[in-house]
Structure formats: structure tokens, C-alpha cells
Scaffold this active site. Structure first.
Site, PDB file in Angstrom:
ATOM      1  N   HIS A  32      -1.464   0.838  -9.571  1.00 51.17           N
ATOM      2  CA  HIS A  32      -2.342   0.023  -8.469  1.00 51.17           C
ATOM      3  C   HIS A  32      -3.047  -1.189  -9.438  1.00 51.17           C
ATOM      4  O   HIS A  32      -4.260  -1.484  -9.100  1.00 51.17           O
ATOM      5  CB  HIS A  32      -3.188   0.719  -7.821  1.00 51.17           C
ATOM      6  CG  HIS A  32      -3.615  -0.130  -6.704  1.00 51.17           C
ATOM      7  ND1 HIS A  32      -3.880   0.742  -5.331  1.00 51.17           N
ATOM      8  CD2 HIS A  32      -3.975  -1.365  -6.428  1.00 51.17           C
ATOM      9  CE1 HIS A  32      -4.297  -0.415  -4.500  1.00 51.17           C
ATOM     10  NE2 HIS A  32      -4.222  -1.348  -5.033  1.00 51.17           N
TER      11      HIS A  32
ATOM     12  N   ARG B 251       0.793  -1.126  -0.220  1.00 53.38           N
ATOM     13  CA  ARG B 251       0.157  -0.082  -0.013  1.00 53.38           C
ATOM     14  C   ARG B 251       0.793   1.300  -0.026  1.00 53.38           C
ATOM     15  O   ARG B 251       2.121   1.104   0.585  1.00 53.38           O
ATOM     16  CB  ARG B 251      -0.894  -0.034   1.156  1.00 53.38           C
ATOM     17  CG  ARG B 251      -2.062  -0.981   1.088  1.00 53.38           C
ATOM     18  CD  ARG B 251      -3.175  -0.388   0.293  1.00 53.38           C
ATOM     19  NE  ARG B 251      -4.364  -1.241   0.299  1.00 53.38           N
ATOM     20  CZ  ARG B 251      -4.562  -2.226  -0.600  1.00 53.38           C
ATOM     21  NH1 ARG B 251      -3.839  -2.512  -1.563  1.00 53.38           N
ATOM     22  NH2 ARG B 251      -5.583  -2.751  -0.527  1.00 53.38           N
TER      23      ARG B 251
END
Ligand code: GLV
Length: 310
Positions: free
Chosen positions: A273, A225
């Protein structure tokens, strides 16, 4: 009980999910969320980011299925029902995609592809050497259930691949470093891959102090993340040459703003992502199996431990 599953993930390919459930799990009444509809009796929910008011409206929710493997955003929501099981997404296509990404990027950094690009850019036939895979040390920070798979594919003799884990005992058969051995793990790691869940313990773990413990010129790959990385520390470590190259799939702010300095940092590679993406068909199948287990009174799999944060 009706088998209605509320799809509360606006913008996340609702048509593909509807089609997948119709094909793979027709016994489930798959219902994309319509603002204002009464959801008070719906027992199951598949969610990415919960819209405000969702949880107070779902008065009888029995299982919450996260659409991704990471659940930190759901856990950060104070209105998330405390006593309802929250299930992380674990499905074969998502796993396969992550294995592929880690291998792809590890090979990219292993071969230092940017050196080839630079030589080609000036039409130069420049000798390019690299160590054998068994002489390259890759360190995986975080112990996803599948983290041994890139290691196995890397090379049957790539015994130098390690993994940082909070719970070493669960991982026989691979070179494993517990949390207290982080310095020894980092000192050996030439390509660092972060796959950690984002928790209060792991936020900001990719920082100046950690980079300083890697061998000079090491590569950093973050597919965990954005919150794991202290962005300014990476910029500084790359400017000094302490970190030689990096690939980032995740960012504190997504999409990455147009004027972010990462876009123009040399040897910093960006993926949007999408290291891996949940596949609606295999996810639908997994969710239908989980609902069947629940209805048969069996234990659910991959339930998030709220105290641990993943
Ligand atoms: C993606 O980021 C996921 O959590 O699966």
C-alpha cells in the site's frame, strides 16, 4: 477565526507534517492531536482514520481534510459530521507517485519481467519477445483526474489505452468506455489497472465474472482498495491461467497477514500500500490554499460528494 488545524492521524509521520506546515504554511497553527485535549473550538482537521469520539469532540469543525485520496473509511463512520465539507487529498506529489506506479507496473507486465527472472534463475539465454506498446491494450478502470497521464507517457501512439468511467462526458480526447460498455472494455484489455474509489457499487468488482471477460492470460493491477478484489476469485483465475499475472498494492486486511496465500502465489506481485504517498510539503501547501479560499468565501476544491461516495 484561529487557523488551527488538528492533525488526527496518529502514526502518520507527525514530525514531517509539523515541519512541512512550519515551512510551507506558517500561518496555520498545526496541532498534533493529544488525547484528552479540548478540541471543541478547532475549525480544521486533517485526518486519516478518526479515533472514536473525535467528531463529537470537534464541535466547531468547519472543514475535514482527508489525508489520502480514498475516503471510504471516513465515510463509513456514522459519527462523521454530515454538514461539514470533507475534502479528498489531491496534491501533485501524490498524483505523480500514482502515475509513476501505473507506468512502472504496466511496463513490468507488458515486458513480462517474470519470464526474464525465470530464465536468469536457470542461467538461460532465452529469446524474449513482446509486442510494441501500441499493440498492447491497457485498460484503466476508474477515472482519476490524472488517469490520462500514464497513457500519454506510455506512448504517443498507444491509442488502445482505455478507461472505464461512470461519467464519460467529462473525458474528451481519450478512448473511453462508460459503465454500460464494461464488457467491450474488458474484452480488449490485456493489462487491467483498477484505480476506482471504493463504494457500494465498486466493492468486489474484481471478481470471477470480470476476470472471465478479459482475454486469457491478462494481467491485473489493483491500486484502488482491497475491497475491490474478491481474493478467492483472483486465486482461482490465476490457477486456471485466465489471469496470467497480478500486482496488488491494496488488500482487504492490511498489513497482509504472514500466512496469506498471496505471498506465495506465483506471478502475483505485492507492494505494501505505497503505490503513492501523500507528501507533507505539497499537501500543506494545498491545504493552506484551501483554507484561504474558505476564509475568503470561495468554493473549496475536491469536496467529496457524499451520495456518490468519492
Ligand atoms: C491512499 O491509499 C490514498 O487514499 O491516498
Amino acid at each position: 477565526m484561529t487557523r488551527t488545524l488538528l492533525f488526527a492521524a496518529a502514526g502518520e509521520r507527525a514530525e514531517s507534517w509539523t515541519k512541512a506546515f512550519a515551512e510551507v504554511a506558517p500561518e496555520i497553527d498545526f496541532r498534533p492531536h493529544q488525547p484528552g485535549e479540548d478540541v471543541s473550538d478547532i475549525p480544521y482537521c486533517l485526518v486519516w482514520r478518526a479515533a472514536p469520539g473525535l467528531w463529537s469532540a470537534m464541535k466547531n469543525v468547519k472543514i475535514i481534510f482527508g489525508l489520502g485520496a480514498g475516503v471510504e473509511r471516513l465515510l463509513a463512520d456514522p459519527s462523521l459530521p454530515r454538514d461539514v465539507p470533507l475534502v479528498r487529498m489531491v496534491e501533485p506529489a501524490l498524483t505523480r507517485g500514482m502515475v509513476e506506479y501505473v507506468l512502472w507496473q504496466s511496463l513490468f507486465h507488458h515486458r513480462k519481467v517474470w519470464e526474464l527472472e525465470a530464465a536468469q534463475g536457470c542461467a538461460t539465454w532465452r529469446p524474449h519477445t513482446y509486442p510494441a506498446p501500441w499493440d498492447r491494450t491497457i485498460g484503466i478502470l476508474g477515472l482519476a483526474s490524472w488517469a490520462s497521464r500514464p497513457r500519454k507517457s506510455w506512448s504517443s501512439s498507444a491509442s488502445r489505452c482505455g478507461a472505464g468511467a461512470a461519467r464519460p462526458s467529462r473525458c474528451e480526447g481519450r478512448k473511453l468506455f462508460g459503465q454500460d460498455q464494461l464488457p467491450a472494455f474488458l474484452a480488449k484489455t490485456e493489462i487491467l489497472v483498477c484505480l476506482l474509489p471504493l463504494t457500494s457499487e465498486t466493492r468486489g468488482i474484481l471478481n470471477a465474472s470480470l476476470f472471465a471477460q478479459l482475454p486469457r492470460g491478462a494481467s491485473v493491477i489493483n491500486a484502488g482498495r482491497g475491497g475491490h478484489l474478491v481474493e478467492a476469485d483472483l486465486t482461482a483465475a490465476m490457477a486456471s491461467g485466465q489471469v496470467g499475472a497480478a500486482t496488488l498494492d491494496v488488500f482487504e486486511t492490511e498489513p497482509l497477514p504472514d500466512d496469506h496465500p498471496f505471498w506465495s502465489t506465483e506471478r502475483l506481485y505485492i507492494t505494501p500500500h505505497n503505490a503513492s504517498v501523500t507528501d507533507p510539503r505539497s499537501a500543506a501547501w494545498r491545504i493552506s490554499r484551501q483554507i484561504a479560499r474558505y476564509e475568503a468565501g470561495e468554493k473549496l476544491e475536491n469536496v467529496v460528494d457524499r451520495a456518490r461516495g468519492y
